[in-house]
Design a protein around this motif. Structure first.
Motif, PDB file in Angstrom:
ATOM      1  N   SER A  21       0.857  -1.166  -0.024  1.00  0.00           N
ATOM      2  CA  SER A  21       0.131   0.018   0.054  1.00  0.00           C
ATOM      3  C   SER A  21       0.829   1.215  -0.070  1.00  0.00           C
ATOM      4  CB  SER A  21      -0.726  -0.031   1.352  1.00  0.00           C
ATOM      5  OG  SER A  21      -1.802   1.226   1.296  1.00  0.00           O
ATOM      6  N   TYR A  22       0.946   1.971  -1.046  1.00  0.00           N
ATOM      7  CA  TYR A  22       1.519   3.431  -0.893  1.00  0.00           C
ATOM      8  C   TYR A  22       0.758   4.207   0.035  1.00  0.00           C
ATOM      9  CZ  TYR A  22       3.037   7.913  -2.566  1.00  0.00           C
ATOM     10  OH  TYR A  22       3.636   9.168  -2.524  1.00  0.00           O
ATOM     11  N   TRP A  23       1.529   4.530   0.957  1.00  0.00           N
ATOM     12  CA  TRP A  23       0.745   5.521   1.984  1.00  0.00           C
ATOM     13  C   TRP A  23       1.364   6.902   2.201  1.00  0.00           C
ATOM     14  CZ3 TRP A  23      -2.976   4.027   5.127  1.00  0.00           C
ATOM     15  CH2 TRP A  23      -3.329   4.722   6.160  1.00  0.00           C
ATOM     16  N   ASP A  24       0.440   7.933   1.902  1.00  0.00           N
ATOM     17  CA  ASP A  24       0.630   9.382   1.918  1.00  0.00           C
ATOM     18  C   ASP A  24      -0.616   9.912   3.019  1.00  0.00           C
ATOM     19  OD1 ASP A  24      -1.784   8.979   0.395  1.00  0.00           O
ATOM     20  OD2 ASP A  24      -0.905  10.128  -1.530  1.00  0.00           O
ATOM     21  N   GLY A  25      -0.743   9.116   3.777  1.00  0.00           N
ATOM     22  CA  GLY A  25      -1.955   9.673   4.709  1.00  0.00           C
ATOM     23  C   GLY A  25      -3.232   8.892   4.447  1.00  0.00           C
ATOM     24  N   SER A  26      -3.357   8.317   3.260  1.00  0.00           N
ATOM     25  CA  SER A  26      -4.150   7.311   2.811  1.00  0.00           C
ATOM     26  C   SER A  26      -3.701   6.204   2.053  1.00  0.00           C
ATOM     27  CB  SER A  26      -5.418   7.807   2.034  1.00  0.00           C
ATOM     28  OG  SER A  26      -4.788   8.554   1.079  1.00  0.00           O
ATOM     29  N   GLY A  27      -4.117   4.881   1.990  1.00  0.00           N
ATOM     30  CA  GLY A  27      -3.639   3.869   1.565  1.00  0.00           C
ATOM     31  C   GLY A  27      -4.029   3.864   0.047  1.00  0.00           C
ATOM     32  N   HIS A  28      -3.299   3.155  -1.067  1.00  0.00           N
ATOM     33  CA  HIS A  28      -3.313   3.022  -2.449  1.00  0.00           C
ATOM     34  C   HIS A  28      -2.663   1.534  -2.554  1.00  0.00           C
ATOM     35  CE1 HIS A  28      -4.439   7.254  -2.795  1.00  0.00           C
ATOM     36  NE2 HIS A  28      -3.084   7.749  -2.007  1.00  0.00           N
ATOM     37  N   ARG A  29      -3.586   0.520  -2.551  1.00  0.00           N
ATOM     38  CA  ARG A  29      -3.132  -0.637  -2.748  1.00  0.00           C
ATOM     39  C   ARG A  29      -2.811  -1.295  -4.123  1.00  0.00           C
ATOM     40  NH1 ARG A  29      -6.282  -5.351   0.883  1.00  0.00           N
ATOM     41  NH2 ARG A  29      -5.550  -3.797   2.344  1.00  0.00           N
ATOM     42  N   ARG A  30      -1.521  -1.525  -4.167  1.00  0.00           N
ATOM     43  CA  ARG A  30      -0.949  -2.157  -5.466  1.00  0.00           C
ATOM     44  C   ARG A  30      -0.431  -3.749  -5.437  1.00  0.00           C
ATOM     45  NH1 ARG A  30      -3.583   1.688  -6.233  1.00  0.00           N
ATOM     46  NH2 ARG A  30      -3.045   3.518  -7.542  1.00  0.00           N
ATOM     47  N   THR A  31      -0.006  -4.259  -6.522  1.00  0.00           N
ATOM     48  CA  THR A  31       0.868  -5.393  -6.375  1.00  0.00           C
ATOM     49  C   THR A  31       2.104  -5.451  -7.243  1.00  0.00           C
ATOM     50  OG1 THR A  31      -0.420  -6.582  -8.061  1.00  0.00           O
ATOM     51  CG2 THR A  31      -1.056  -6.843  -5.695  1.00  0.00           C
ATOM     52  N   VAL A  32       3.079  -5.854  -6.852  1.00  0.00           N
ATOM     53  CA  VAL A  32       4.460  -5.897  -7.746  1.00  0.00           C
ATOM     54  C   VAL A  32       4.716  -7.342  -7.700  1.00  0.00           C
ATOM     55  CG1 VAL A  32       5.878  -5.025  -6.182  1.00  0.00           C
ATOM     56  CG2 VAL A  32       6.349  -4.449  -8.611  1.00  0.00           C
ATOM     57  N   ARG A  33       5.757  -7.677  -8.995  1.00  0.00           N
ATOM     58  CA  ARG A  33       6.434  -9.002  -8.749  1.00  0.00           C
ATOM     59  C   ARG A  33       7.927  -8.845  -8.844  1.00  0.00           C
ATOM     60  NH1 ARG A  33       3.798 -13.653 -10.382  1.00  0.00           N
ATOM     61  NH2 ARG A  33       5.547 -14.328 -11.771  1.00  0.00           N
ATOM     62  N   VAL A  34       8.461  -9.442  -7.932  1.00  0.00           N
ATOM     63  CA  VAL A  34       9.945  -9.439  -7.824  1.00  0.00           C
ATOM     64  C   VAL A  34      10.303 -11.013  -7.480  1.00  0.00           C
ATOM     65  CG1 VAL A  34       9.915  -7.188  -6.562  1.00  0.00           C
ATOM     66  CG2 VAL A  34       9.594  -9.177  -5.338  1.00  0.00           C
ATOM     67  N   ARG A  35      11.820 -11.256  -7.703  1.00  0.00           N
ATOM     68  CA  ARG A  35      12.321 -12.266  -7.216  1.00  0.00           C
ATOM     69  C   ARG A  35      12.505 -12.549  -5.839  1.00  0.00           C
ATOM     70  NH1 ARG A  35      14.560 -11.207 -12.060  1.00  0.00           N
ATOM     71  NH2 ARG A  35      14.350 -13.126 -13.745  1.00  0.00           N
ATOM     72  N   LYS A  36      12.403 -13.706  -5.243  1.00  0.00           N
ATOM     73  CA  LYS A  36      12.661 -13.917  -3.703  1.00  0.00           C
ATOM     74  C   LYS A  36      14.115 -13.458  -3.188  1.00  0.00           C
ATOM     75  CE  LYS A  36       9.324 -17.727  -3.182  1.00  0.00           C
ATOM     76  NZ  LYS A  36       8.964 -19.251  -2.969  1.00  0.00           N
ATOM     77  N   GLY A  37      15.002 -13.516  -4.156  1.00  0.00           N
ATOM     78  CA  GLY A  37      16.422 -13.224  -3.711  1.00  0.00           C
ATOM     79  C   GLY A  37      16.769 -11.659  -3.753  1.00  0.00           C
ATOM     80  N   ASP A  38      15.602 -10.978  -4.460  1.00  0.00           N
ATOM     81  CA  ASP A  38      15.937  -9.531  -4.506  1.00  0.00           C
ATOM     82  C   ASP A  38      15.720  -8.931  -3.188  1.00  0.00           C
ATOM     83  OD1 ASP A  38      15.879  -9.564  -7.253  1.00  0.00           O
ATOM     84  OD2 ASP A  38      13.724  -8.877  -7.629  1.00  0.00           O
ATOM     85  N   THR A  39      16.420  -7.652  -3.232  1.00  0.00           N
ATOM     86  CA  THR A  39      16.421  -7.059  -1.752  1.00  0.00           C
ATOM     87  C   THR A  39      15.351  -6.137  -1.825  1.00  0.00           C
ATOM     88  OG1 THR A  39      17.596  -4.927  -2.727  1.00  0.00           O
ATOM     89  CG2 THR A  39      19.008  -7.125  -1.685  1.00  0.00           C
ATOM     90  N   VAL A  40      15.055  -5.720  -0.679  1.00  0.00           N
ATOM     91  CA  VAL A  40      13.995  -4.512  -0.221  1.00  0.00           C
ATOM     92  C   VAL A  40      14.332  -3.223  -1.216  1.00  0.00           C
ATOM     93  CG1 VAL A  40      12.924  -2.888   1.393  1.00  0.00           C
ATOM     94  CG2 VAL A  40      13.512  -5.349   2.089  1.00  0.00           C
TER      95      VAL A  40
END
Length: 251
Positions: A107-126
């Motif tokens: 959830s992109y949070w700027d005072g309210s939430g904007h829910r999204r999804t993204v795909r990454v690899r398990k070995g990726d860093t934050v």
């Protein structure tokens, strides 16, 4: 008179034989027969075999004795090779897991939430995840075009996850947060039906928040940012809580 002479001769012979036996005690068993009175005609010319000149005896293992506890170079070599094989196999498995794709709900949070999804690899860093999020949010939020991934925070279960931590690390260690597990990246509630055993951990996961660091600095004294703290992998966060209320006791 004759009897005395014969007795004296026998006594001398006996004394000679005793001296000869003493001398022959260092010789081989073959020559010992001579000491008992059986003299080989060739004994004068035959070389004498002593302990120094005799061939060494071969020492062999008894096959009925358990010797597994003794040093064994061949066994140690095989054990080392097997250990190396298993380690190589384990590393290959972990690398395969790290390449697997993972869908993360945030959830992109700027005072309210904007829910999204993204795909990454398990070995990726934050940090790599936040760069993918920034690129995705740029399509809708123009202000994100001027923000770098380093200026973003990923907050999961009220913990700010450092950018060098990988999702594989969180999954492999089954890391825990303040309000839920850090190794689940979808969103679901605990929907168990009937009597609930309080000893069983609740199966509940919340979307992680992505916020700008400057927004956090301005609002860290206000809920929910007032609950956030930096993730420490060596710390036990105890019971799961939301806004000070107990959610579940971890077992």
């Amino acid at each position: 008179e004759r009897a005395k002479e014969e007795k004296l001769i026998k006594k001398k012979k006996k004394k000679k034989l005793k001296e000869k036996k003493k001398m022959m005690s260092t010789l081989s068993f073959a020559d010992a027969e001579d000491a008992d009175g059986i003299i080989d005609d060739n004994s004068a010319t035959s070389p004498k075999v002593t302990a120094e000149t005799s061939p060494p005896k071969t020492i062999k293992k008894d096959p009925t004795i358990d010797t597994h506890f003794l040093p064994d170079k061949n066994r140690e070599k095989r054990t080392k090779e097997e250990r190396q094989r298993l380690e190589k196999e384990w590393r290959a498995t972990q690398e395969r897991i790290k390449r697997e794709m993972l869908e993360i709900t945030y959830s992109y949070w700027d005072g309210s939430g904007h829910r999204r999804t993204v795909r990454v690899r398990k070995g990726d860093t934050v940090g790599e995840f936040l760069e993918a999020v920034r690129s995705d949010l740029c399509k809708e939020f123009r202000e994100m075009m001027n923000v770098s991934a380093d200026a973003l925070l990923y907050v999961k279960e009220d913990l700010m996850i450092p950018q060098d931590v990988t999702f594989y690390d969180l999954i492999a260690t089954r890391a825990r947060g303040k309000s839920g597990p850090l190794f689940n990246f979808d969103v679901h509630d605990d929907v168990r039906v009937g009597a609930i055993d309080s000893r069983v951990e609740k199966d509940e996961s919340h979307p992680g928040k992505v916020v700008e660091r400057r927004w956090y600095d301005r609002n860290k004294h206000i809920f929910p940012a007032s609950r956030w703290e930096v993730f420490d992998p060596n710390r036990d966060y105890g019971v799961y809580t939301i806004h000070g209320r107990e959610v579940t006791v971890k077992k």
